[in-house]
Design a protein around this motif. Structure first.
Motif, mmCIF file in Angstrom:
data_model
loop_
_atom_site.group_PDB
_atom_site.id
_atom_site.type_symbol
_atom_site.label_atom_id
_atom_site.label_comp_id
_atom_site.label_asym_id
_atom_site.label_seq_id
_atom_site.Cartn_x
_atom_site.Cartn_y
_atom_site.Cartn_z
ATOM 1 N N VAL A 42 70.005 71.130 28.513
ATOM 2 C CA VAL A 42 68.691 71.459 27.939
ATOM 3 C C VAL A 42 68.546 72.970 27.779
ATOM 4 C CG1 VAL A 42 66.202 71.453 28.400
ATOM 5 C CG2 VAL A 42 67.537 69.365 28.768
ATOM 6 N N GLN A 43 68.903 73.700 28.832
ATOM 7 C CA GLN A 43 68.757 75.150 28.820
ATOM 8 C C GLN A 43 69.587 75.779 27.695
ATOM 9 O OE1 GLN A 43 70.164 77.034 32.415
ATOM 10 N NE2 GLN A 43 68.685 78.694 32.202
ATOM 11 N N TYR A 44 70.837 75.384 27.583
ATOM 12 C CA TYR A 44 71.697 75.956 26.541
ATOM 13 C C TYR A 44 71.272 75.500 25.149
ATOM 14 C CZ TYR A 44 74.862 78.436 29.580
ATOM 15 O OH TYR A 44 75.388 79.343 30.462
ATOM 16 N N GLN A 45 70.738 74.298 25.034
ATOM 17 C CA GLN A 45 70.242 73.855 23.737
ATOM 18 C C GLN A 45 69.073 74.734 23.295
ATOM 19 O OE1 GLN A 45 69.304 69.677 23.375
ATOM 20 N NE2 GLN A 45 68.883 69.870 21.204
ATOM 21 N N MET A 46 68.158 75.045 24.224
ATOM 22 C CA MET A 46 67.016 75.883 23.863
ATOM 23 C C MET A 46 67.455 77.304 23.528
ATOM 24 S SD MET A 46 63.860 76.107 23.124
ATOM 25 C CE MET A 46 62.898 74.779 23.821
ATOM 26 N N PHE A 47 68.363 77.869 24.326
ATOM 27 C CA PHE A 47 68.847 79.221 24.017
ATOM 28 C C PHE A 47 69.401 79.286 22.597
ATOM 29 C CE2 PHE A 47 70.103 80.049 28.727
ATOM 30 C CZ PHE A 47 68.818 80.464 29.025
ATOM 31 N N HIS A 48 70.147 78.261 22.229
ATOM 32 C CA HIS A 48 70.808 78.303 20.932
ATOM 33 C C HIS A 48 69.906 77.829 19.796
ATOM 34 C CE1 HIS A 48 73.990 79.176 23.706
ATOM 35 N NE2 HIS A 48 74.479 79.873 22.700
ATOM 36 N N ALA A 49 68.849 77.115 20.122
ATOM 37 C CA ALA A 49 67.811 76.854 19.118
ATOM 38 C C ALA A 49 67.174 78.188 18.718
ATOM 39 C CB ALA A 49 66.757 75.893 19.668
ATOM 40 N N ILE A 50 66.921 79.038 19.701
ATOM 41 C CA ILE A 50 66.394 80.373 19.420
ATOM 42 C C ILE A 50 67.417 81.176 18.611
ATOM 43 C CG2 ILE A 50 65.658 82.560 20.467
ATOM 44 C CD1 ILE A 50 64.555 80.734 22.813
ATOM 45 N N GLY A 51 68.693 81.013 18.959
ATOM 46 C CA GLY A 51 69.754 81.649 18.174
ATOM 47 C C GLY A 51 69.718 81.212 16.713
ATOM 48 N N LEU A 52 69.424 79.944 16.475
ATOM 49 C CA LEU A 52 69.334 79.443 15.094
ATOM 50 C C LEU A 52 68.144 80.059 14.356
ATOM 51 C CD1 LEU A 52 70.295 75.712 15.668
ATOM 52 C CD2 LEU A 52 71.659 77.444 14.491
ATOM 53 N N PHE A 53 67.051 80.328 15.074
ATOM 54 C CA PHE A 53 65.923 81.037 14.453
ATOM 55 C C PHE A 53 66.336 82.459 14.061
ATOM 56 C CE2 PHE A 53 63.072 78.065 16.924
ATOM 57 C CZ PHE A 53 62.558 77.423 15.807
ATOM 58 N N ILE A 54 67.100 83.112 14.916
ATOM 59 C CA ILE A 54 67.594 84.457 14.607
ATOM 60 C C ILE A 54 68.501 84.413 13.384
ATOM 61 C CG2 ILE A 54 69.022 86.370 15.453
ATOM 62 C CD1 ILE A 54 67.962 85.588 18.306
ATOM 63 N N VAL A 55 69.361 83.417 13.334
ATOM 64 C CA VAL A 55 70.245 83.246 12.177
ATOM 65 C C VAL A 55 69.416 83.040 10.909
ATOM 66 C CG1 VAL A 55 71.904 81.668 11.095
ATOM 67 C CG2 VAL A 55 72.259 82.434 13.454
ATOM 68 N N ALA A 56 68.382 82.196 10.980
ATOM 69 C CA ALA A 56 67.530 81.946 9.804
ATOM 70 C C ALA A 56 66.893 83.247 9.321
ATOM 71 C CB ALA A 56 66.457 80.916 10.140
ATOM 72 N N PHE A 57 66.398 84.050 10.253
ATOM 73 C CA PHE A 57 65.772 85.318 9.902
ATOM 74 C C PHE A 57 66.788 86.260 9.243
ATOM 75 C CE2 PHE A 57 64.899 89.747 11.102
ATOM 76 C CZ PHE A 57 63.696 89.942 10.440
ATOM 77 N N LEU A 58 67.953 86.402 9.873
ATOM 78 C CA LEU A 58 68.963 87.322 9.338
ATOM 79 C C LEU A 58 69.572 86.814 8.035
ATOM 80 C CD1 LEU A 58 70.764 88.609 12.540
ATOM 81 C CD2 LEU A 58 69.189 89.853 11.049
ATOM 82 N N ALA A 59 69.745 85.513 7.903
ATOM 83 C CA ALA A 59 70.305 84.958 6.665
ATOM 84 C C ALA A 59 69.365 85.227 5.490
ATOM 85 C CB ALA A 59 70.560 83.465 6.818
ATOM 86 N N ASP A 60 68.054 85.260 5.769
ATOM 87 C CA ASP A 60 67.081 85.578 4.725
ATOM 88 C C ASP A 60 67.164 87.058 4.339
ATOM 89 O OD1 ASP A 60 64.808 84.885 3.034
ATOM 90 O OD2 ASP A 60 63.644 86.158 4.401
ATOM 91 N N LYS A 61 67.402 87.911 5.330
ATOM 92 C CA LYS A 61 67.484 89.359 5.088
ATOM 93 C C LYS A 61 68.847 89.795 4.568
ATOM 94 C CE LYS A 61 63.401 90.176 6.743
ATOM 95 N NZ LYS A 61 62.355 90.081 5.752
ATOM 96 N N LEU A 62 69.878 89.027 4.905
ATOM 97 C CA LEU A 62 71.255 89.384 4.556
ATOM 98 C C LEU A 62 71.929 88.225 3.818
ATOM 99 C CD1 LEU A 62 72.231 90.780 8.074
ATOM 100 C CD2 LEU A 62 71.452 92.124 6.114
#
Length: 123
Positions: A42-62
């Motif tokens: 659960v813990q690692y899934q949540m950490f990497h869900a947040i990572g996917l949000f970061i990816v979404a943000f950066l993919a939009d900018k880059l």
């Protein structure tokens, strides 16, 4: 990128739901060891869900960065392999599934390295 935003939100939702299920539905039904294993998933899934949000943000900018997109897919694969194997191991007790978990961990590491390189290259 919209897809990674959706994957991030879906995985965050699932992490909360699976965490609650572990705390309320599995307590007393599986050993304390496997409950800790479940919670690690659960813990690692949540950490990497947040990572996917970061990816979404950066993919939009880059949008030119395939490295950022690859980072997102690597994190998603890591969630499936790492957290997924821990969930199944916890409820089934099939120890061989523990052999899958490190592949998910490597996918997480690759994802973070790709994100770091992609961001530093294009920002």
């Amino acid at each position: 990128m919209k897809l990674f935003l959706i994957l991030g939100a879906l995985n965050a939702f699932l992490a909360v739901a699976l965490g609650a299920f572990g705390a309320h539905g599995l307590e007393g039904k599986i050993s304390e060891k496997y409950l800790k294993t479940w919670n690690t998933g659960v813990q690692y899934q949540m950490f990497h869900a947040i990572g996917l949000f970061i990816v979404a943000f950066l993919a939009d900018k880059l949008p030119q960065s395939n490295l950022v997109t690859s980072a997102g897919w690597s994190m998603f694969i890591g969630i499936l392999l790492f957290s997924g194997s821990l969930y199944v191991l916890s409820v089934s007790g099939i120890k061989i599934l523990g052999a899958v978990t490190p592949f998910g961990g490597v996918a997480f590491l690759v994802g973070w390295v790709l994100l770091m390189v992609g961001a530093s290259k294009y920002l």
